[in-house]
Design a protein around this motif. Sequence first.
Motif, mmCIF file in Angstrom:
data_model
loop_
_atom_site.group_PDB
_atom_site.id
_atom_site.type_symbol
_atom_site.label_atom_id
_atom_site.label_comp_id
_atom_site.label_asym_id
_atom_site.label_seq_id
_atom_site.Cartn_x
_atom_site.Cartn_y
_atom_site.Cartn_z
ATOM 1 N N LEU A 115 -7.123 4.494 -7.247
ATOM 2 C CA LEU A 115 -6.659 4.257 -5.882
ATOM 3 C C LEU A 115 -7.811 4.308 -4.887
ATOM 4 N N HIS A 116 -8.702 5.264 -5.055
ATOM 5 C CA HIS A 116 -9.860 5.353 -4.160
ATOM 6 C C HIS A 116 -10.698 4.070 -4.207
ATOM 7 N N LEU A 117 -10.885 3.538 -5.399
ATOM 8 C CA LEU A 117 -11.653 2.299 -5.522
ATOM 9 C C LEU A 117 -10.924 1.142 -4.849
ATOM 10 N N LEU A 118 -9.622 1.049 -5.078
ATOM 11 C CA LEU A 118 -8.835 -0.031 -4.501
ATOM 12 C C LEU A 118 -8.883 -0.016 -2.976
ATOM 13 N N GLN A 119 -8.871 1.174 -2.398
ATOM 14 C CA GLN A 119 -8.814 1.310 -0.949
ATOM 15 C C GLN A 119 -10.186 1.505 -0.303
ATOM 16 N N MET A 120 -11.240 1.447 -1.111
ATOM 17 C CA MET A 120 -12.609 1.631 -0.601
ATOM 18 C C MET A 120 -12.785 3.008 0.048
ATOM 19 N N THR A 121 -12.191 4.018 -0.562
ATOM 20 C CA THR A 121 -12.316 5.384 -0.035
ATOM 21 C C THR A 121 -12.934 6.328 -1.069
ATOM 22 N N SER A 122 -13.710 5.786 -1.995
ATOM 23 C CA SER A 122 -14.251 6.599 -3.085
ATOM 24 C C SER A 122 -15.341 7.557 -2.630
ATOM 25 N N GLY A 123 -16.004 7.245 -1.530
ATOM 26 C CA GLY A 123 -17.122 8.079 -1.074
ATOM 27 C C GLY A 123 -18.389 7.891 -1.873
ATOM 28 N N GLU A 255 2.464 -3.115 -2.219
ATOM 29 C CA GLU A 255 1.517 -2.023 -1.975
ATOM 30 C C GLU A 255 0.137 -2.557 -1.601
ATOM 31 N N SER A 256 -0.206 -3.708 -2.159
ATOM 32 C CA SER A 256 -1.544 -4.275 -1.941
ATOM 33 C C SER A 256 -1.740 -4.836 -0.548
ATOM 34 N N THR A 257 -0.646 -5.194 0.116
ATOM 35 C CA THR A 257 -0.766 -5.985 1.346
ATOM 36 C C THR A 257 -0.065 -5.352 2.543
ATOM 37 N N LYS A 258 0.307 -4.080 2.434
ATOM 38 C CA LYS A 258 0.975 -3.430 3.563
ATOM 39 C C LYS A 258 -0.010 -2.539 4.314
ATOM 40 N N VAL A 259 0.220 -2.381 5.595
ATOM 41 C CA VAL A 259 -0.586 -1.479 6.409
ATOM 42 C C VAL A 259 -0.175 -0.052 6.078
ATOM 43 N N ASP A 260 -1.128 0.747 5.590
ATOM 44 C CA ASP A 260 -0.815 2.110 5.171
ATOM 45 C C ASP A 260 -2.100 2.941 5.189
ATOM 46 N N THR A 261 -2.154 3.902 6.074
ATOM 47 C CA THR A 261 -3.344 4.760 6.174
ATOM 48 C C THR A 261 -3.075 6.169 5.642
ATOM 49 N N SER A 262 -1.968 6.343 4.938
ATOM 50 C CA SER A 262 -1.554 7.687 4.529
ATOM 51 C C SER A 262 -2.510 8.328 3.527
ATOM 52 N N TYR A 271 -5.913 -2.230 -1.071
ATOM 53 C CA TYR A 271 -5.932 -2.752 -2.443
ATOM 54 C C TYR A 271 -6.715 -4.058 -2.553
ATOM 55 N N GLN A 272 -7.868 -4.117 -1.875
ATOM 56 C CA GLN A 272 -8.790 -5.258 -1.984
ATOM 57 C C GLN A 272 -8.300 -6.504 -1.247
ATOM 58 N N TRP A 273 -7.365 -6.348 -0.337
ATOM 59 C CA TRP A 273 -6.906 -7.429 0.538
ATOM 60 C C TRP A 273 -7.136 -7.018 1.986
ATOM 61 N N SER A 277 -3.722 -8.289 10.848
ATOM 62 C CA SER A 277 -2.835 -7.801 11.902
ATOM 63 C C SER A 277 -1.874 -6.807 11.266
ATOM 64 N N GLN A 278 -0.948 -6.302 12.046
ATOM 65 C CA GLN A 278 0.102 -5.431 11.520
ATOM 66 C C GLN A 278 1.430 -6.182 11.465
#
Length: 325
Positions: A115-123, A255-262, A271-273, A277-278
Motif C-alpha cells: 500500500l505504501h508503494l501504491l500511494q507513494m508514501t513509503s518514505g 480504491e485506485s481512483t478515489k480521493v482518500d487521504t486516510s 494507487y498510481q493514478w 479534481s475531487q
Amino acid sequence: MTASPQPFTFYAAKNPRAPKVLTVGGNREVVFDDYLASNESVAFLIIQNDTIQYEKYFNGYEQSSVVASFSMAKSVTSMLIGCAIADGLIKSVDEPITNYLPELKDNGLDNVTILHLLQMTSGIEFNESYVNPFGDAASFYYGRHLRKYMANMKPEVPPGQRYQYTSGNTQLLGGVLEKALKGKTITQYLQEKIWTPLQMEYDASWSLDKSKDGLEKTFCCLNARARDFAKLGRLYLNEGNWNGQQLVPAEWVKESTKVDTSQGSASHYQYQWWLPSQEGDYMAQGILGQYVYVNPAKNLIIVRLGKDYGKASWQTIFRTLAKNY
C-alpha cells in the motif's frame, strides 16, 4: 505483447462532436488542431460512449506510430497488482514488501507495505530528478541492473508519514510482482490479463533493463499506440469489466481512483493514478505530456501523447473539454 487477431475497435462518429476552437488564457480563442500541433502533441483522441469524436495525429505521427508511455506505465503496474491479488498471488496491499523482497529487511524496510508503494508514501530515499545524470531516476531509466539498484534502497523517513512521488516505489512494485509471478514474466502476465482480453489492435512492448533475464521498467516505458492506450482507459471507465468479463476487480478500480487521504496519501494521487479534481475523474500521466484521462460522469476518455508538454495546461484542457460533452 502481441495484438489480437480480432481487435476491438471504437465506433467512428457519423457526425463527430469535434472541438473547432479552444479558449485559452481566459478569453483568447485558438484553432484546436493548430493548438495541439503547436504544443508538441503527436496524438489526440476524444472518445465518448465508445465512439471516437476526435482523432488526429501530428508532427509526422500516425495511427500506427509507437509512443512510449513513460510514467503512464505506473497505472498499468497498479492494474497488474490488482490482478495478482485477485489471482491469489499476492495476499493484500497490507503485506510487507519484504515478504517478496526479503533482501530489503537488512536495509530497514520491514514496515513498508505494498500500500505504501501504491500511494507513494513509503518514505524510501530516491532522487527523482530527470536532469541529474547521477540521480536515481537516471540510473533506473538508463541502467542495466534494476534488481541491484532495488536491493540497495533505504528508508529516508518512516512509511506512511509523507507523500513523495518517486519512480522507485513503482519499480519496487515491479519487484514484488515479479516474485509473486514465480517464473512468469511481467510482460507475459500483462499479455494474459490485459492485452489479449482487451483485443488490442497492435503489438506492444515493455522496455527491460537488459536483454538477458531483464526486468521490466515498471515505472515507465510501455511502448504502444494511442488507440490501445485508450482501451486501458475504457477498462477502468467500465470498472475493470471488458464486454462482460471482469478483468480487474471493480473494488480495485474504485480504491485506485478515489480521493482518500486516510492512510497518509495525497488527495491528488491514489494507487498510481492521478486525480485532477475531487469530482471522480482520474488519469494516467507520463513525462513529456502522455495522458489517458477518464471522466466517468461523461463516459469520456481522452488520450494525449506528445513530444513535450508545450505551453499547455493539459489537465485544465481535459476538464474543459469534458464540460462540453
